[in-house]
Design an enzyme around this catalytic site. Sequence first.
Site, PDB file in Angstrom:
ATOM      1  N   PHE A 158       0.758  -1.414  -0.538  1.00  0.00           N
ATOM      2  CA  PHE A 158      -0.559   0.057  -0.178  1.00  0.00           C
ATOM      3  C   PHE A 158       0.796   1.712  -0.204  1.00  0.00           C
ATOM      4  O   PHE A 158       1.608   1.333   1.041  1.00  0.00           O
ATOM      5  CB  PHE A 158      -1.013   0.188   1.241  1.00  0.00           C
ATOM      6  CG  PHE A 158      -1.811   1.387   0.930  1.00  0.00           C
ATOM      7  CD1 PHE A 158      -3.078   0.476   0.923  1.00  0.00           C
ATOM      8  CD2 PHE A 158      -1.592   2.468   1.720  1.00  0.00           C
ATOM      9  CE1 PHE A 158      -3.906   2.246   0.347  1.00  0.00           C
ATOM     10  CE2 PHE A 158      -2.643   2.991   1.181  1.00  0.00           C
ATOM     11  CZ  PHE A 158      -3.596   3.483   0.841  1.00  0.00           C
ATOM     12  N   ASP A 243       8.988   2.972   1.814  1.00  0.00           N
ATOM     13  CA  ASP A 243       8.154   3.095   2.012  1.00  0.00           C
ATOM     14  C   ASP A 243       7.895   3.590   3.547  1.00  0.00           C
ATOM     15  O   ASP A 243       7.519   1.956   4.489  1.00  0.00           O
ATOM     16  CB  ASP A 243       6.805   2.938   1.322  1.00  0.00           C
ATOM     17  CG  ASP A 243       5.429   3.821   1.368  1.00  0.00           C
ATOM     18  OD1 ASP A 243       5.509   4.673   2.636  1.00  0.00           O
ATOM     19  OD2 ASP A 243       4.445   3.759   1.073  1.00  0.00           O
ATOM     20  N   LYS A 272       2.322  10.213   8.671  1.00  0.00           N
ATOM     21  CA  LYS A 272       1.849   9.894   9.431  1.00  0.00           C
ATOM     22  C   LYS A 272       2.282  10.739  10.963  1.00  0.00           C
ATOM     23  O   LYS A 272       2.678  11.982  10.526  1.00  0.00           O
ATOM     24  CB  LYS A 272       1.617   7.952   9.506  1.00  0.00           C
ATOM     25  CG  LYS A 272       1.032   7.561   8.143  1.00  0.00           C
ATOM     26  CD  LYS A 272      -0.076   6.302   9.194  1.00  0.00           C
ATOM     27  CE  LYS A 272      -0.595   5.991   7.246  1.00  0.00           C
ATOM     28  NZ  LYS A 272      -1.611   5.658   7.510  1.00  0.00           N
TER      29      LYS A 272
HETATM   30  C1  PLP Z   1       3.209   2.989   3.571  1.00  0.00           C
HETATM   31  C2  PLP Z   1       1.689   3.644   3.316  1.00  0.00           C
HETATM   32  N1  PLP Z   1       2.018   4.512   2.491  1.00  0.00           N
HETATM   33  C3  PLP Z   1       1.294   5.641   1.787  1.00  0.00           C
HETATM   34  C4  PLP Z   1       0.189   5.682   2.774  1.00  0.00           C
HETATM   35  C5  PLP Z   1      -0.593   6.747   2.341  1.00  0.00           C
HETATM   36  O1  PLP Z   1      -0.094   7.641   3.163  1.00  0.00           O
HETATM   37  P1  PLP Z   1      -1.745   9.004   3.373  1.00  0.00           P
HETATM   38  O2  PLP Z   1      -3.303   8.752   3.743  1.00  0.00           O
HETATM   39  O3  PLP Z   1      -1.116   9.745   4.212  1.00  0.00           O
HETATM   40  O4  PLP Z   1      -1.233   9.207   2.025  1.00  0.00           O
HETATM   41  C6  PLP Z   1      -0.214   4.994   3.149  1.00  0.00           C
HETATM   42  C7  PLP Z   1      -1.202   5.469   4.517  1.00  0.00           C
HETATM   43  O5  PLP Z   1      -2.148   3.935   5.173  1.00  0.00           O
HETATM   44  C8  PLP Z   1       0.253   3.888   3.712  1.00  0.00           C
HETATM   45  O6  PLP Z   1       0.545   3.118   4.925  1.00  0.00           O
END
Ligand code: PLP
Length: 419
Positions: A158, A243, A272
């Site tokens: 994700f 990520d 986050k």
């Molecule tokens: C691993 C990861 N990357 C990217 C995101 C996307 O972040 P945002 O919702 O701040 O765009 C999330 C959101 O849950 C995530 O868990």
Amino acid sequence: MSLANSPAVPPSNAPGAARNARFAEFPTGALLPITTRPELVFTHGKGGWLYDHEGKRYLDFIQGWAVNSLGHCHPVMRDALATQGALLLNPSPAFYNGPMIELADLLATLSGLGKVFFANSGAEANESAIKLARKWGQLHPNASGGARYEIITFRNGFHGRTLATMSASGKPGWDTIFAPQVPGFPKAELNDLASVEALIGPDTVAVMLEPIQGEAGVVPATTTFLKELRALTQARGLLLIVDEVQTGCGRTGTLFAHQQAGIVPDIMTLGKGIGGGVPLAAMLCADELAVFQPGDQGGTYNGNPLMCAVGLAVMRTVSAPGFLEFVRAQADYLSAGLQHLSSKYGGEGERGAGLLRALLLGRDIGPQLVEAARDMAPDGLLLNSARPNLLRFMPALNVSREEIDQMLSMLDTLLAKHV
Ligand SMILES: Cc1ncc(COP(=O)(O)O)c(C=O)c1O
């Protein structure tokens, strides 16, 4: 209805009170429906607790989806907002500002990655990483002189909800939902190096992964896999992008989760927890990867001093001596408590790192437990079921033993009823 009056309202769980009787008075109809929200309007929060429009309180083990590193409305964040709010909100990203400089410097020191680009969300930070990798692939073409642009990502991964980050994600169904996808994101299998190797071709420029797949249900990349992947990417001239939007900033008991495998990525994204609840994210890269030319990347709010001042307060707190030791101690305590409940109710154990954990239920009762937990009285409990067969726990990093005990005892009551 005013949202400001809620703390004075008697709790709805007083004997004879109708549940959420006042919810209908809120004009919620103008909000575009994007998710199924419970009939609650949250009005304020403090530390580990959230309060709704009827004054009922909820022990919060979601914390904005692993966002509120220091719990709700921590004093260091409130102070940073008040102080910076009185000084300067937004001079424009085309100018330097103090908090932007200080936070970038702190992140570079903490991570060993020399360059920082600020963004407003995890998806936006990942978009930056994708763009940077593609730019680097133009400057370092393949043997036929073609720009390299393919980024190998992982099934069930994700990376966000923009079109490119949805395409990079491996969430089932996301390949067709807003078709056509952005091309260039072949999918490998997590913890299977051969599946990565098989996808490497002349156009490959990078491999991108979460050290722990959070949305997939807290599925860790193994240390061996991360080490082998680092070696493979180095040997084949590919960039490694981690990520750490969900796993970064202390969540897994170290500042960044990849550090536990002893590897150094080329690019890392944060989101986050870095803002502790305000919209702030970042992409970090090694100095030699700073290949954006003026105009290649930017954004109106990127690096604004208000959010950076909060991020600075959060990151200083999280990186202060003793803080991560505390996170690890609380994580061990939570893990032991979850293991105990799993044995007691015949579950399939628990997993995770630091304060990103999952309880494996062994049956698809997660969503049912989430609802029942919220409806408990006198206090509710906020939990998340990232997959129907598990519960995910993402408390504040400064969660207390008492809060963990209270959550475990509430969960015990719930499991006794529902298993
Ligand atoms: C691993 C990861 N990357 C990217 C995101 C996307 O972040 P945002 O919702 O701040 O765009 C999330 C959101 O849950 C995530 O868990």
